[in-house]
Design a protein around this motif. Structure first.
Motif, PDB file in Angstrom:
ATOM      1  N   CYS A   1      -5.802   0.710   5.815  1.00 12.03           N
ATOM      2  CA  CYS A   1      -6.076   2.234   6.045  1.00 12.03           C
ATOM      3  C   CYS A   1      -7.089   2.692   5.102  1.00 12.03           C
TER       4      CYS A   1
ATOM      5  N   CYS B   1      -7.155  -0.716   0.118  1.00 13.38           N
ATOM      6  CA  CYS B   1      -6.275  -1.246   1.377  1.00 13.38           C
ATOM      7  C   CYS B   1      -7.006  -1.562   2.635  1.00 13.38           C
TER       8      CYS B   1
ATOM      9  N   CYS C   1       0.944  -1.127  -0.079  1.00 11.17           N
ATOM     10  CA  CYS C   1       0.057   0.120   0.086  1.00 11.17           C
ATOM     11  C   CYS C   1       0.877   1.120  -0.125  1.00 11.17           C
TER      12      CYS C   1
ATOM     13  N   GLN D   1       1.451  -1.531   3.843  1.00  9.72           N
ATOM     14  CA  GLN D   1       0.663  -3.108   4.132  1.00  9.72           C
ATOM     15  C   GLN D   1       0.994  -3.966   2.829  1.00  9.72           C
TER      16      GLN D   1
ATOM     17  N   CYS E   1       0.252   3.105   3.895  1.00  6.68           N
ATOM     18  CA  CYS E   1       0.568   2.555   5.098  1.00  6.68           C
ATOM     19  C   CYS E   1       1.823   1.285   4.916  1.00  6.68           C
TER      20      CYS E   1
HETATM   21 ZN   LIG Z   1      -2.785   1.064   3.677  1.00  6.49          ZN
END
Ligand SMILES: [Zn+2]
Length: 122
Positions: free
Chosen positions: A114, A111, A91, A96, A94
Motif C-alpha cells: 500500500c 509497505c 503494516c 501485510q 493494510c
Molecule cells: Zn501496507
C-alpha cells in the motif's frame, strides 16, 4: 485404477482426519469412531470414483480452505527459522506481513503493498 480418480491432497487430508477421529473416539467417546469410519469410506469412495469432474470440484473447494492454512503454517516455519536474523511485523495500514533485518535500530519502512511509510524498531 484405470479411469478412476485416485488420490489427491484432499484424500490424504481425509485419511488423516479419519485417523484423528478414530483415535479421539477410542479415547473419549466411541460414536466418534463411527464418524472416523464414515470419513474413511468417503475417502475410499473418492479414490475409486469415475466421476472425475465432481471429485476435482471437491478438491478445488477444499484447496480454497486449505491453501491459506498451508500458507500460514509455511510462514510460521519461515519466521521460526529466521527468528535470529529478521523481525516480522505487520503494516499498520493494510496488515501485510513484512520483515526487516534485526539490530538496525529505528528504521523507516515503506509497505510494498500500500506504499504507507512508517517507522518501526528492529
Ligand atoms: Zn501496507
Amino acid at each position: 485404477m484405470y479411469g478412476r480418480y485416485g488420490t489427491d491432497t484432499f484424500t490424504f487430508f481425509l485419511l488423516g482426519l479419519g485417523l484423528v477421529l478414530t483415535f479421539c473416539g477410542s479415547l473419549f467417546f466411541w460414536p466418534i469412531t463411527l464418524l472416523g469410519d464414515a470419513v474413511y469410506i468417503y475417502s475410499i469412495f473418492r479414490m475409486f470414483s469415475k466421476n472425475i469432474p465432481a471429485r476435482q470440484r471437491e478438491y478445488y473447494a477444499f484447496m480454497r480452505f486449505w491453501g491459506p492454512v498451508k500458507k500460514w503454517f509455511a510462514l510460521q516455519k519461515r519466521r521460526f527459522a529466521e527468528r535470529k536474523t529478521y523481525r516480522y511485523f505487520k503494516c499498520p495500514n493494510c496488515r501485510q506481513d513484512l520483515r526487516a533485518p534485526k539490530g538496525r535500530g529505528k528504521i523507516e519502512v515503506t509497505c510494498q503493498k500500500c506504499h504507507k511509510v512508517f517507522i518501526t524498531k528492529t
